[in-house]
Scaffold this motif. Structure first.
Motif, PDB file in Angstrom:
ATOM      1  N   PHE A  15       1.623  -9.493 -24.122  1.00 16.91           N
ATOM      2  CA  PHE A  15       1.936  -8.160 -23.612  1.00 16.91           C
ATOM      3  C   PHE A  15       1.891  -8.145 -22.084  1.00 16.91           C
ATOM      4  O   PHE A  15       1.062  -8.822 -21.467  1.00 16.91           O
ATOM      5  N   VAL A  16       2.775  -7.346 -21.503  1.00 17.25           N
ATOM      6  CA  VAL A  16       2.708  -7.056 -20.068  1.00 17.25           C
ATOM      7  C   VAL A  16       1.970  -5.727 -19.929  1.00 17.25           C
ATOM      8  O   VAL A  16       2.475  -4.673 -20.322  1.00 17.25           O
ATOM      9  N   LEU A  17       0.780  -5.787 -19.397  1.00 16.58           N
ATOM     10  CA  LEU A  17      -0.086  -4.615 -19.304  1.00 16.58           C
ATOM     11  C   LEU A  17       0.030  -4.009 -17.910  1.00 16.58           C
ATOM     12  O   LEU A  17      -0.144  -4.696 -16.898  1.00 16.58           O
ATOM     13  N   GLU A  18       0.346  -2.708 -17.866  1.00 14.67           N
ATOM     14  CA  GLU A  18       0.394  -1.986 -16.602  1.00 14.67           C
ATOM     15  C   GLU A  18      -0.917  -1.232 -16.396  1.00 14.67           C
ATOM     16  O   GLU A  18      -1.478  -0.692 -17.345  1.00 14.67           O
ATOM     17  N   TYR A  19      -1.385  -1.203 -15.157  1.00 14.08           N
ATOM     18  CA  TYR A  19      -2.600  -0.451 -14.865  1.00 14.08           C
ATOM     19  C   TYR A  19      -2.555   0.067 -13.441  1.00 14.08           C
ATOM     20  O   TYR A  19      -1.879  -0.492 -12.567  1.00 14.08           O
ATOM     21  N   THR A  20      -3.288   1.144 -13.218  1.00 13.54           N
ATOM     22  CA  THR A  20      -3.433   1.727 -11.893  1.00 13.54           C
ATOM     23  C   THR A  20      -4.768   1.280 -11.321  1.00 13.54           C
ATOM     24  O   THR A  20      -5.798   1.413 -11.977  1.00 13.54           O
ATOM     25  N   LEU A  21      -4.749   0.764 -10.112  1.00 10.40           N
ATOM     26  CA  LEU A  21      -5.968   0.270  -9.463  1.00 10.40           C
ATOM     27  C   LEU A  21      -6.410   1.236  -8.382  1.00 10.40           C
ATOM     28  O   LEU A  21      -5.614   1.634  -7.517  1.00 10.40           O
ATOM     29  N   ARG A  22      -7.673   1.590  -8.455  1.00 13.34           N
ATOM     30  CA  ARG A  22      -8.278   2.425  -7.413  1.00 13.34           C
ATOM     31  C   ARG A  22      -9.517   1.727  -6.880  1.00 13.34           C
ATOM     32  O   ARG A  22     -10.312   1.192  -7.651  1.00 13.34           O
ATOM     33  N   ARG A  23      -9.669   1.763  -5.590  1.00  8.32           N
ATOM     34  CA  ARG A  23     -10.838   1.176  -4.950  1.00  8.32           C
ATOM     35  C   ARG A  23     -11.883   2.264  -4.701  1.00  8.32           C
ATOM     36  O   ARG A  23     -11.543   3.417  -4.409  1.00  8.32           O
ATOM     37  N   SER A  24     -13.155   1.875  -4.826  1.00 10.22           N
ATOM     38  CA  SER A  24     -14.225   2.846  -4.615  1.00 10.22           C
ATOM     39  C   SER A  24     -15.462   2.119  -4.121  1.00 10.22           C
ATOM     40  O   SER A  24     -15.469   0.899  -3.938  1.00 10.22           O
ATOM     41  N   THR A  25     -16.528   2.888  -3.954  1.00 12.16           N
ATOM     42  CA  THR A  25     -17.800   2.322  -3.494  1.00 12.16           C
ATOM     43  C   THR A  25     -18.700   1.913  -4.654  1.00 12.16           C
ATOM     44  O   THR A  25     -19.843   1.531  -4.424  1.00 12.16           O
ATOM     45  N   ARG A  26     -18.188   2.013  -5.875  1.00 10.38           N
ATOM     46  CA  ARG A  26     -19.004   1.632  -7.022  1.00 10.38           C
ATOM     47  C   ARG A  26     -19.290   0.134  -6.961  1.00 10.38           C
ATOM     48  O   ARG A  26     -18.585  -0.639  -6.301  1.00 10.38           O
ATOM     49  N   ARG A  27     -20.309  -0.307  -7.710  1.00 12.19           N
ATOM     50  CA  ARG A  27     -20.768  -1.689  -7.630  1.00 12.19           C
ATOM     51  C   ARG A  27     -20.112  -2.620  -8.638  1.00 12.19           C
ATOM     52  O   ARG A  27     -20.243  -3.837  -8.525  1.00 12.19           O
ATOM     53  N   SER A  28     -19.449  -2.060  -9.626  1.00 13.40           N
ATOM     54  CA  SER A  28     -18.852  -2.897 -10.665  1.00 13.40           C
ATOM     55  C   SER A  28     -17.458  -2.384 -11.006  1.00 13.40           C
ATOM     56  O   SER A  28     -17.035  -1.318 -10.548  1.00 13.40           O
ATOM     57  N   ILE A  29     -16.751  -3.151 -11.823  1.00 14.42           N
ATOM     58  CA  ILE A  29     -15.399  -2.780 -12.244  1.00 14.42           C
ATOM     59  C   ILE A  29     -15.489  -1.876 -13.469  1.00 14.42           C
ATOM     60  O   ILE A  29     -16.205  -2.182 -14.425  1.00 14.42           O
ATOM     61  N   GLY A  30     -14.791  -0.762 -13.430  1.00 16.55           N
ATOM     62  CA  GLY A  30     -14.787   0.172 -14.554  1.00 16.55           C
ATOM     63  C   GLY A  30     -13.392   0.391 -15.089  1.00 16.55           C
ATOM     64  O   GLY A  30     -12.401   0.278 -14.361  1.00 16.55           O
TER      65      GLY A  30
END
Length: 312
Positions: free
Chosen positions: A80-95
């Motif tokens: 599958f080709v998976l599309e996603y939106t990436l947002r950067r933040s000050t959080r410590r881990s990937i959510g």
């Protein structure tokens, strides 16, 4: 924290007939309808028709363009080709978050794209299954016929149905009779269906605000916490949220569901005042004031799929 039920946020990595009749008011055939206490005298039925288009369009200042959404990234995951939106933040881990727009990834600024892609591949089974569930639910909602806004229509309210009664009067007003479970809307002659829908929505939002405040105060006392403020939301996929500033928002559409399901969302958001995550300790906190949270969480998901289209 946002409440999406069990599917919305993963642990950190490493809600046949024509749409409406020309006449929305009751039309007796041979006799006047019975007069309810407090209702205005019956008058001949008046057809509610769409408002006539304006003869001229007023000039309004141009609105600023909407903010651009982050571009979607693509990643090959298995077949599958998976599309996603990436947002950067000050959080410590990937959510990860799943909604009707697809997958949204929030990551710290210091994390590379390669690390983000690897985290997605690690969670690919969870992500793909939740995206499939979300598509099925959206399709099921769209297949349901919309409510017909006529006298006698059934509207979902607190886990059951209430009956909409339409009356003609000199001014607009709303009255709810809990004994008969009837919501009476008195409308001026010539009122449009759009106005009727907005009136019903405003009544439900008012009822939601009063009820949610009562339940928040009740469960906050049981948990021994205090929240800073409360407001209603109209989010498309979130039932509730709680910020680090202790501000709680609850979706007014919860008023369609039974009180136990409303209480679950209230308990969920209040628990975030102590645990700003979805860890085991968080769910233990929820269980202190709402032990049946797993059953309620699953039932809320099911009931949300069963709701008819009301104002969409």
């Amino acid at each position: 924290m946002d409440l999406f039920g069990s599917e919305a946020a993963a642990p950190a990595t490493t809600p046949a007939a024509t749409p409406h009749s020309a006449n929305l008011l009751r039309t007796p055939e041979t006799a006047s309808p019975p007069v309810r206490p407090g209702a205005p005298p019956w008058t001949p039925p008046v057809t509610i028709t769409p408002a006539a288009p304006p003869t001229a369009t007023p000039v309004r200042p141009s609105a600023p363009p909407p903010p651009e959404l982050p571009p979607k990234r693509q990643l090959l995951v298995g077949q599958f080709v998976l599309e996603y939106t990436l947002r950067r933040s000050t959080r410590r881990s990937i959510g990860f978050m799943i909604d009707d727009d697809g997958l949204r990834v929030t990551a710290p600024k210091r994390v590379s794209i390669t690390e983000i892609d690897n985290a997605i591949r690690t969670k690919q089974h969870w992500i793909l299954s939740k995206l499939h569930e979300r598509r099925e639910r959206r399709a099921a909602r769209l297949e349901k016929p919309p409510i017909e806004w006529v006298d006698g229509a059934q509207l979902p309210y607190l886990g059951g149905d209430i009956t909409l009664r339409l009356l003609v009067g000199g001014r607009n007003r709303s009255t709810y009779n809990p004994a008969t479970r009837e919501l009476s809307m008195v409308l001026i002659p010539g009122a449009t269906e759009l106005l009727l829908k907005e009136r019903v929505k405003a009544w439900m939002q008012q009822e939601a605000k009063l009820l949610f405040e009562q339940r928040l105060d009740l469960y906050a006392g049981r948990l021994g916490v205090r929240y800073h403020s409360f407001a209603l939301s109209s989010a498309g996929t979130r039932w509730g949220s709680c910020t680090v500033e202790r501000k709680i928002r609850l979706n007014w559409k919860l008023i369609h569901f039974s009180l136990p399901l409303i209480d679950y969302v209230v308990a969920h958001e209040l628990s975030h005042l102590l645990e700003m995550n979805h860890s085991a300790q968080f769910w233990n906190t929820v269980g202190l004031i709402y032990p049946e949270y797993e059953e309620a969480r699953n039932l809320l998901r099911k009931r949300a799929q069963e709701l008819p289209v009301l104002f969409g």
